[in-house]
Structures are given as structure tokens and as C-alpha cells.
Design an enzyme around this catalytic site. Structure first.
Site, PDB file in Angstrom:
ATOM      1  CB  CYS A 114     -11.249 -27.471  11.066  1.00  0.00           C
ATOM      2  SG  CYS A 114     -12.039 -25.854  11.323  1.00  0.00           S
ATOM      3  CB  CYS A 153      -7.798 -24.978   8.349  1.00  0.00           C
ATOM      4  SG  CYS A 153      -8.665 -24.826   9.922  1.00  0.00           S
ATOM      5  CG  HIS A 188     -11.335 -21.573  10.755  1.00  0.00           C
ATOM      6  ND1 HIS A 188     -11.732 -22.689  10.054  1.00  0.00           N
ATOM      7  CD2 HIS A 188     -12.376 -20.690  10.661  1.00  0.00           C
ATOM      8  CE1 HIS A 188     -12.953 -22.510   9.584  1.00  0.00           C
ATOM      9  NE2 HIS A 188     -13.363 -21.301   9.943  1.00  0.00           N
ATOM     10  CG  ASP A 234      -6.450  -4.466   1.512  1.00  0.00           C
ATOM     11  OD1 ASP A 234      -6.334  -4.196   2.714  1.00  0.00           O
ATOM     12  OD2 ASP A 234      -6.828  -3.636   0.680  1.00  0.00           O
ATOM     13  CG  ASP A 249      -2.025   0.902   1.189  1.00  0.00           C
ATOM     14  OD1 ASP A 249      -2.134   1.639   0.191  1.00  0.00           O
ATOM     15  OD2 ASP A 249      -2.836   0.912   2.131  1.00  0.00           O
ATOM     16  CB  CYS A 277     -12.832 -26.357   7.735  1.00  0.00           C
ATOM     17  SG  CYS A 277     -11.420 -25.235   7.525  1.00  0.00           S
TER      18      CYS A 277
END
Lengths: 393, 393
Positions: B328, B325, B354, B285, B104, B323
Site C-alpha cells: 500500500c 504495508c 497486504h 490458523d 498441525d 495501510c
């Protein structure tokens, strides 16, 4: 020199295999077999006080080379509660750690953290430091809580007198702790297995006695008489100083049976680990690797680094050259210092990974030194590099 | 429909490949090629404000499926300093992220964080919120700082008026931002490559104009005239409300060339992402996935979960069934709630993993929906599940 415990408890409770593969002086290279796998000793357990080693995931913890962790009975019984952990499948599943776990009995925390406590021969009643609730902890309840948590090694309830205690208070704590050890053994023999997963758990007795060698000997005798799967040395590293600690440690090899594992509680300073291994200690636990990481302090083979120091601001080198950890393979000292300056969580995370890797490598080097019959020589070299300011003995 | 930028700058600066593989209405499935690899759009960049995505390591970030990250010019120029980052090999190496990075410009932070600031046509002078030091940021210095950091995509310096700004202030900001875009382009054309690694960097212009459609059109026209590699929509998600935001977004497809990537700054609420993708936005973003994780809030396909709530205390289920991840696959809601109650770092860490995985899966599902020509239908289904309380449009 292999030895499996064959004490006076039922064969089903012969739960910990402990084989000594090499000795070098009193130092021992061992293999400890638990329901969650075999580990090699000497080793250091990081503290997962509330069911988590601070700052990293169990997967990252595994990658540091850490073999076994300690969790805290006192903390977990108060929050989230032992029954909750059991209901959720036990502590291994709760904290997602598939390796061995040892749970401390809670004695030390009751005596250091609880708001008010009343000790009788029956046990201890205290108020939780979290919500002030009154909680009773007897030897039997201590075993029940640890059965619910389901660690691989469980500790007896002991009385931990303050560092300032006089001989009478120490003597009373030794006798009360020994009596509690007997009651813990009886409760443990009645079950001996974790509540949820049903795997066997090994009970360790705890030696007390401060720095009084007579009381230490009496304490050891009483718990050894119970023929437990392992023995811990408690009540040290509480401010007595390294000389006094070593005087006690020099007696333990003759006080405890050769074939059982020995665990020095709360010790993790590298110099103290070396001294204790030289006296025949196998297991250690300490908050130093994780706590110091959160304070921006890194352990290395050439001593400690304070990563907040301005000298690191433009230093492209890793924390430690040649260290295989994720942190050292990927980050400069300058970046880590920046993360601490900017109060980014990544600073503590990266140094926790490094410090735990350091202690895993340090204890691995100790084991290699013992196997090679060069533990004392290497030990002197390590001390000279790690503590360059300190006169060598 | 593939399109590589062939604007008025030297061929060596044709640095971003952007190919559109599918469209569905105005929604686009694209591939953006940078010096650090190709990513697929629409995508959301997590915020690595100070050179770290809060709470996790870059290796964990990669494992969430995150393709690209945003870092902050304002924060990094103040600490550790752009010259320091360049000296250490550039931002990719500094933060150990091998994938694409967008920096940015710092405009937004200057206008929201700096203690005092003076804006002139030349640029902005402000006092650092860290140490009060006076810092000047011109379009040329903004480009130089980003050249030193070495991101793959760099942003023009823009003036960000407050949400309360009237039309005149908005119009002045549009004209000043457009003039600064021209100066950024000139500075970028002179170099166009990162200082240290020497790889090419793509410059994006930023549209301003608040919710005034005439000013939005003027702002777009002025930056599109510069033929930049990409265009951002700035000054939204600053309190104008979802309806006003959508009114602006509905015009962007006609204002910006089809073949260039479009980036909606600061937007990450799933409903807003869906609305923006439907209008032709490619990049996003937002701090939501990471900030909400630290506040114990989990994103799921059926809405948000507050993991501090007592209802989770004994819940053995993962945050989200199915999920993939790490969180999880390994932890119960009960364990995560416990870590938040006990103020263990592991709570924020696990939910950060997560939530970033959720946003990676969510944007992947958007891309699949576009490829299948079913983006609008699926979008309505997702909204109905994620926001059951909200009337559906």
C-alpha cells in the site's frame, strides 16, 4: 577522461552524464548519471518486461545490488497502455522503482512476438500477441510511448531482421533503422523529457548489421553521425554463436566515440559479458538471472547449480559460500530444492534474489578489476572457475 | 489471571507460559510464551504448509506483523521428510523463521488428502498423495515426527470425520481421538523437547464431535482430563455453516480451563474470528489471507476487493488508504491489477503482503478492543463496515 555529450541537440537535452574513470585495455570503468541517479558501469540490467522483475519486489531488487532495470515498450504499450502509465505518474512510480530505467524500443518484440506485421519505411503495423488488436508503431509513436512511460534512457525504433537474414535483408534493415534513428532523434529533440515527471530522457541509437562487419560499420557510422547520448549494439545473441559475436564486438571500440556509453542488448552469459567488456561495452541486459532462477538454476563463481538435482536433497550449505544475499544467509540448498520439488513460489523467489545478487557482484568485480588494471588476468581466472569444462583461450 | 500450566507432567514440560492480561466478556487478551519468544493473543497463524508461507520470504512475513506460523506435519513428513528437516537443524532453521511455529498433527490432511487410508485404534495407514508410498501414522509416530520437526507447539493425532458423518461415526472419532491424545501425551512426556535444538514443545489436545454439543462436551472432558498445555477445537469450518459453528463455540468457555490457550483450527474469515474471540478463543490458523491473495482478492476494513476487476484499471489509490504495508505504500490498485492481468508473480506477492498485514492489524485491533473493554462495540462496527450487505445481528 570525463565526457558529457555535447552533440547537436539543445543543451537541455545533455541529459546523460558519462564519465570514464579508468580504462584497462579497451575495458572501461564508467559512471552514468541519469535523472534517477548515478550508476557505475559495466553493469547488467535485469528485465522488468511488464513493469516488474519477475519474482521479487523492487525493495528486494534494490537489496541485490541491482542499479538499473530494463522495461519493455512493446509489452507496456499493449498492457496496461503507455497513456495509463503516464496518467498514474509514469513508470518509476507505477513499478515503484526509484532508480534508473531503460525502456527497450519494442522493435525486437514486434519482430519476434507480434502475430502479423507489415514493415514499411514509415514504420511497422502489427497485431498484438495479447488480443490481436492492430497497432501501428512508427519512430515518432515509439518516442511518444517512451516519453509517456518516462524512462531515463529510451531506445530508437529499429528493424531486427531474423538470424537467418541474407546480406540484402540485413543491408535494408541497417538503412531503415538508420533512417528511423534520425526520425526518433527529431521527435526526441522536440520533447526530450518524460511526459509526466518532466525529467530528461537520453536517446540511444541501435546498430544492426548481423555478423557482416561492413554493414556493422555502416550502421555505426550512420547513428554516430546523429550524435546521440549513447549507442547500442543490437541483433547479437540471436543464435550467431560466441565466435561470430566476438568478431563483431572487436570492432566496436573504433566505431563508437569513446565518451559515449555502449550497450550490448540481450547479453548476459558471464563469458559473453567478459568478452564484451574487454571490447569496450558498458551496459548489458538479460533475462538469464531471473529466467534461470525460475528453472531452479543458480549462478555461482564456480559455475551453475541445478537445485532440482537429488544431490542437494540433504545439503546444508548455502547456494554459494560467502554470498551476502538473503537466500545464502538464510537457506540451505536442501530447503531450496524442497521448495522447487513442492512447487512453492519461494524456490523461484530465493534463486532470483541469489542470481541477481550474483550478477551485481560479478559486474562489481569486473569494475574492480578494471580499476586495478587487472581485468584480463582476473577474467581468465573467473572463466576457468565458472566454465571448468570449457577449454580456455 | 496469569496461569502457567502445572499439569501432571514433569516440571521440565511446563513449556508454554500463558498469561491473560485482560478479559472483556469471554474475550481474552493473552500472552503466550514459547521457546521462540512471546506472542500476544488473539492471533492468526498463516499457513506455511510445506515449510513456506506461499509467495513471500520469512523476512517479508515478519514485516507484515505476523507473530507465529503453522506448518504441516503431513506435508513435511512426506516431503522432504522429518528426519531430513531434523538433520538440517530443525524446522525453524530449515524455513528461516525465528518466531514460534505450530505444527498441525497431520490428522486432517490424512483424512482429506491421502489416496487410501485404513484407520484402526492403533493409528492410520495411508498412501501418500505425492508418490503413492504407504505410510503409517500412529500417535507415537506423530509425536516423533513433530519432535524431529521441532515446532514450539505440537498437536495430537486426531481422527477427523467428514462433515457428513452421523452421530455414531462422530462418537467413535471422539473416543478414538481421546485415546490417541492419551498416547500422544505419554510419548510427549517421554521426550517433550525437539530432537535437534532441544527446546521444549507444548502439546495441544484436539476436541472433535462435529456440531453435537454432547459429543463436544465429552471430547473436551476427555482431553482436559489429560491436563495438556493447550486445547484446540477441531472439526469446524468444514461446511457446517456459521450458525452451527457459533453454537459449538458458545460452549467452549465452560468446557476448557480458563488458564490454557484455546485454538480454533482452520478459521480465518474475519466475522468468524470475531465470533470465536467473543466465545474465548485465542489462536487461529487459516489459508484465506494467502490463498485469496493468489486469487487477486484483498482484505480491507471495508470488505474485500477483487483486483482483477476492470474498475481498478486506472485507479491510483492503494489497496487500502492508511495501510502501512509495503504494497500500500508503493503500489496503485491499477499496477496490481496489471500484474495479475500480465500473470506476473508480483501480483500474488503484493497481495499476500497486504492480506497478512491486514490480518495482523485486524487481530491487533481486536486485542486493543479487549484491553479497552470495548470489544463487542467495536466488533459490531467492524462487521458493519466489512460486510455491508449482511444484516447485522
Amino acid at each position: 577522461m570525463a565526457d558529457r555529450p555535447t552533440g547537436g541537440y539543445p543543451p537541455s537535452l545533455n541529459v546523460l552524464g558519462f564519465a570514464i574513470d579508468h580504462t584497462d585495455g579497451k575495458a572501461r570503468l564508467g559512471r552514468l548519471t541519469t535523472a534517477h541517479g548515478e550508476v557505475t558501469t559495466p553493469l547488467l540490467m535485469p528485465c522488468g518486461t511488464a513493469g516488474a522483475v519477475r519474482g521479487i519486489t523492487p525493495a528486494q531488487l534494490r537489496a541485490t545490488g541491482t542499479q538499473m532495470v530494463l522495461a519493455n515498450t512493446y509489452h507496456l504499450m499493449l498492457r496496461p497502455g503507455a497513456e495509463v502509465v503516464a496518467e498514474l505518474g509514469g513508470l518509476h512510480r507505477f513499478m515503484a522503482w526509484a532508480g534508473p530505467i531503460l525502456t527497450d524500443s519494442g522493435g525486437y518484440q514486434v519482430f519476434s512476438l507480434a502475430d502479423r506485421r507489415t514493415v514499411t519505411d514509415d514504420g511497422v503495423v502489427f497485431r498484438s500477441h495479447i488480443d490481436g488488436a492492430e497497432v501501428a508503431l512508427t519512430p515518432e509513436r515509439c518516442m511518444e510511448v517512451q516519453r509517456l512511460l518516462g524512462a531515463d534512457i529510451v531506445m530508437q525504433l529499429d528493424e531486427c531482421p531474423p538470424a537467418s537474414a541474407g546480406r540484402e535483408q540485413l543491408a535494408a534493415a541497417v538503412r531503415r533503422s538508420a533512417a528511423w534513428a534520425g526520425r526518433c532523434k527529431a521527435a526526441w529533440e522536440a520533447h526530450g523529457r518524460s511526459a509526466r515527471a518532466g525529467h530528461p530522457q537520453g536517446l540511444f541509437g541501435i546498430q544492426q548489421g548481423g555478423t557482416d562487419l561492413e554493414l556493422r560499420a555502416e550502421s555505426a557510422r550512420r547513428i554516430v553521425d546523429l550524435e546521440l547520448p549513447g549507442y547500442a549494439i543490437g541483433g547479437l545473441s540471436v543464435g550467431e554463436g560466441p565466435e561470430a559475436m566476438r568478431t563483431v564486438l572487436e570492432t566496436i571500440d573504433e566505431l563508437f566515440p569513446a565518451g559515449k556509453p555502449r550497450y550490448l542488448m540481450g547479453v548476459g552469459e558471464p563469458a559473453d559479458i567478459l568478452a564484451a567488456v574487454a571490447c569496450g561495452v558498458d551496459l548489458f541486459d538479460c533475462v538469464l538471472p531471473t529466467r534461470n532462477a525460475r528453472n531452479a538454476q543458480a549462478f555461482t563463481w564456480t559455475g551453475r547449480l541445478r537445485l532440482r538435482n537429488a544431490e542437494h536433497a540433504r545439503d546444508p550449505r548455502p547456494v554459494e559460500e560467502g554470498c551476502p544475499c538473503y537466500t545464502c544467509r538464510n537457506f540451505s540448498r536442501a530447503a531450496i530444492r524442497h521448495y522447487f520439488q513442492a512447487e512453492e513460489m519461494l524456490g523461484p523467489i530465493l534463486l532470483t534474489i541469489h542470481n541477481l545478487t550474483f550478477f551485481a557482484r560479478f559486474t562489481a568485480a569486473i569494475r574492480e578489476g578494471i580499476a586495478a588494471g587487472q581485468f584480463q588476468q582476473r577474467s581468465r581466472q573467473w572463466l576457468a572457475r565458472m566454465y571448468p569444462q570449457r577449454p580456455q583461450r
